[in-house]
Design a protein around this motif. Structure first.
Motif, short mmCIF file in Angstrom:
data_model
loop_
_atom_site.label_atom_id
_atom_site.label_comp_id
_atom_site.label_asym_id
_atom_site.label_seq_id
_atom_site.Cartn_x
_atom_site.Cartn_y
_atom_site.Cartn_z
N MET A 1 -27.35 9.95 3.27
CA MET A 1 -27.49 10.55 1.97
C MET A 1 -27.32 9.48 0.90
O MET A 1 -26.41 8.68 0.97
N ARG A 2 -28.18 9.49 -0.07
CA ARG A 2 -28.04 8.59 -1.20
C ARG A 2 -27.00 9.14 -2.16
O ARG A 2 -26.97 10.32 -2.43
N SER A 3 -26.15 8.30 -2.65
CA SER A 3 -25.14 8.72 -3.61
C SER A 3 -25.34 7.93 -4.89
O SER A 3 -25.37 6.71 -4.86
N PRO A 4 -25.49 8.63 -6.02
CA PRO A 4 -25.72 7.89 -7.25
C PRO A 4 -24.53 7.05 -7.66
O PRO A 4 -23.39 7.43 -7.43
N LEU A 5 -24.81 5.92 -8.25
CA LEU A 5 -23.75 5.08 -8.81
C LEU A 5 -23.23 5.75 -10.08
O LEU A 5 -23.88 6.62 -10.65
N GLU B 1 -25.68 5.77 -12.89
CA GLU B 1 -26.76 6.72 -12.63
C GLU B 1 -26.26 8.15 -12.80
O GLU B 1 -26.95 8.99 -13.37
N LEU B 2 -25.05 8.43 -12.33
CA LEU B 2 -24.46 9.76 -12.46
C LEU B 2 -24.39 10.14 -13.94
O LEU B 2 -24.80 11.24 -14.33
N ASN B 3 -23.88 9.25 -14.76
CA ASN B 3 -23.79 9.52 -16.20
C ASN B 3 -25.16 9.75 -16.83
O ASN B 3 -25.33 10.65 -17.64
N LYS B 4 -26.12 8.94 -16.45
CA LYS B 4 -27.47 9.07 -16.99
C LYS B 4 -28.08 10.43 -16.61
O LYS B 4 -28.65 11.12 -17.46
N ASN C 1 -25.94 16.64 -4.76
CA ASN C 1 -25.18 15.52 -4.24
C ASN C 1 -23.69 15.79 -4.39
O ASN C 1 -23.27 16.44 -5.36
N GLU C 2 -22.90 15.29 -3.49
CA GLU C 2 -21.45 15.47 -3.55
C GLU C 2 -20.85 14.91 -4.84
O GLU C 2 -19.93 15.50 -5.42
N SER C 3 -21.36 13.79 -5.31
CA SER C 3 -20.83 13.17 -6.53
C SER C 3 -20.94 14.09 -7.74
O SER C 3 -20.03 14.16 -8.57
#
Length: 124
Positions: free
Chosen positions: A1-5, A8-11, A58-60
């Motif tokens: 799974m890709r997890s945003p940095l 990226e999460l903030n954006k 995504n989990e994040s």
């Protein structure tokens, strides 16, 4: 799974509801999973008299919303197949509406289960 940095999460969390909805569909189609929050019961939101069941790609993103009333809730993952069968059936049975991609600052897109299913099955 890709997890945003984090950047990226903030954006992504500052995108409009429509753009977050589109992002959700794309990511779920790629990763074949969705996330929600759970702590002995599901995290439920309320708006205009409706009960809303939050879903994230995504989990994040789910963790970012585990605040305030949901502070003790933990992210839980469903496969796309389980979402399209068991989870949608549960939502319909309990009159819960999917709420796609809440952020800590804004409610997500509230849709019905048929639209969720149709959109997920027809992601380009």
């Amino acid at each position: 799974m890709r997890s945003p940095l984090t950047d990226e999460l903030n954006k992504i969390t500052t995108l409009s509801r429509l753009r977050r909805y589109q992002y959700f569909m794309k990511e779920v189609a790629i990763n074949k999973e969705v996330w929600t929050l759970y702590k002995g019961h599901w995290a439920i939101n309320y708006a205009s008299g409706y009960q809303l069941f939050p879903l994230w790609p995504n989990e994040s993103f789910a963790l970012a919303c585990a605040i305030q009333n949901w502070q003790q809730f933990k992210p839980i993952k469903f496969s796309l197949d389980i979402l399209l069968t068991d989870v949608i059936e549960m939502l319909d049975k309990h009159l819960l509406f999917p709420c796609i991609f809440d952020t800590p600052f804004e409610q997500g897109s509230v849709i019905n289960t048929q639209l969720l299913k149709d959109d997920l099955l027809n992601v380009p």
